[in-house]
Design an enzyme around this catalytic site. Structure first.
Site, PDB file in Angstrom:
ATOM      1  N   ASP A  92       0.719  -1.226  -0.176  1.00  0.00           N
ATOM      2  CA  ASP A  92       0.017   0.091   0.028  1.00  0.00           C
ATOM      3  C   ASP A  92       0.717   1.240  -0.058  1.00  0.00           C
ATOM      4  O   ASP A  92       2.033   1.254   0.355  1.00  0.00           O
ATOM      5  CB  ASP A  92      -0.899   0.042   1.073  1.00  0.00           C
ATOM      6  CG  ASP A  92      -1.836  -1.140   1.314  1.00  0.00           C
ATOM      7  OD1 ASP A  92      -2.285  -1.635   0.144  1.00  0.00           O
ATOM      8  OD2 ASP A  92      -2.103  -1.366   2.389  1.00  0.00           O
TER       9      ASP A  92
HETATM   10  N1  URA Z   1      -1.305  -6.125   3.528  1.00  0.00           N
HETATM   11  C1  URA Z   1      -2.092  -5.075   3.684  1.00  0.00           C
HETATM   12  O1  URA Z   1      -3.094  -4.714   4.157  1.00  0.00           O
HETATM   13  N2  URA Z   1      -1.097  -3.964   3.089  1.00  0.00           N
HETATM   14  C2  URA Z   1       0.052  -4.020   2.454  1.00  0.00           C
HETATM   15  O2  URA Z   1       0.654  -3.035   1.953  1.00  0.00           O
HETATM   16  C3  URA Z   1       0.720  -5.315   2.507  1.00  0.00           C
HETATM   17  C4  URA Z   1       0.004  -6.322   2.937  1.00  0.00           C
END
Ligand code: URA
Length: 240
Positions: A103
């Site tokens: 993310d």
């Molecule tokens: N899970 C998440 O919620 N965010 C990420 O960036 C990676 C795995």
């Protein structure tokens, strides 16, 4: 392969720049100056030099990036966020892309490559490639969560694969996943009313950051590439 194409795909410059370099007598094919951009070379056997530097052919590129916050795991800008490819500009010519997504506000290990087949396999739950995240949450963690993560949690109407949760301090844990659903870690915690405050991927398969600073990257060594390929040749789940 045509000489000019070989030089462009090796990152020497754009097609126009490469043609000029050839015209300027700076390219040697088997120790002879070559002025013919269209010459057909054998990229594996012929010795190609730019002045004194030998150019070795790579079909694929593999980079290990320490992703900082504020970048999208994509090759294109999304809203105000720049793509992670901006951090590996030197390899723009090779069209590398991120293997999976972290993310915008997540950090850590992000493999980048232009090998689509390997990328696809590394992300498939079939191959059981571990990803380890260091997670900080907004409330003290309860031991009961360990069992819940192990049993699996319903997300998108599907039970997640067994995940390992190790509580390392009241607000911090390590989570090991073998798959990568959208926002998976955050959504797993949210099922138990925890908000993820920070999420840092510390390992992807056997790859760790080991000294790579935020926003920086290194190329994988040949042994590491072979090891990644080996991982995708041994499916660890059932026989499909
Ligand atoms: N899970 C998440 O919620 N965010 C990420 O960036 C990676 C795995």
């Amino acid at each position: 392969m045509r000489l000019d194409r070989f030089l462009v795909s090796s990152g020497l410059g754009s097609r126009k720049e490469v043609k000029k370099i050839i015209k300027d007598k700076k390219i040697f094919v088997n120790e002879q100056i070559c002025l013919d951009s269209s010459l057909n070379i054998d990229e594996y056997k012929d010795k190609i030099k730019h002045l004194n530097d030998e150019i070795v052919y790579h079909k694929f590129y593999y980079l290990l990036l320490n992703k900082p916050e504020g970048y999208v795991s994509s090759t294109k800008k999304e809203g105000k966020y720049l793509p992670v490819t901006e951090l590996v500009k030197e390899y723009e010519f090779a069209n590398v892309f991120p293997v999976g997504r972290l993310d915008v506000d997540s950090t850590g290990v992000l493999l980048m490559t232009n090998n689509g087949t390997l990328a696809h396999q590394l992300l498939s739950p079939k191959y059981h490639v571990d990803k380890i995240y260091e997670v900080e949450v907004d409330f003290p963690l309860k031991d009961e969560l360990i069992k819940e993560f192990e049993k699996g949690i319903i997300i998108d109407n599907e039970l997640t694969l067994p995940a390992k949760l190790e509580i390392i301090s009241p607000y911090k844990a390590l989570v090991t996943l073998h798959e990568g659903k959208f926002h998976q870690v955050k959504r797993m915690f949210l099922k138990f009313s925890y908000k993820v405050i920070s999420l840092n991927r510390i390992q992807f398969a056997f790859l760790t950051l080991n000294g790579i600073k935020k926003g920086e990257y290194r190329m994988l060594a040949n042994e590491e590439i072979l090891k990644l390929e080996e991982l995708t040749q041994h499916k660890t789940l059932d026989n499909n």
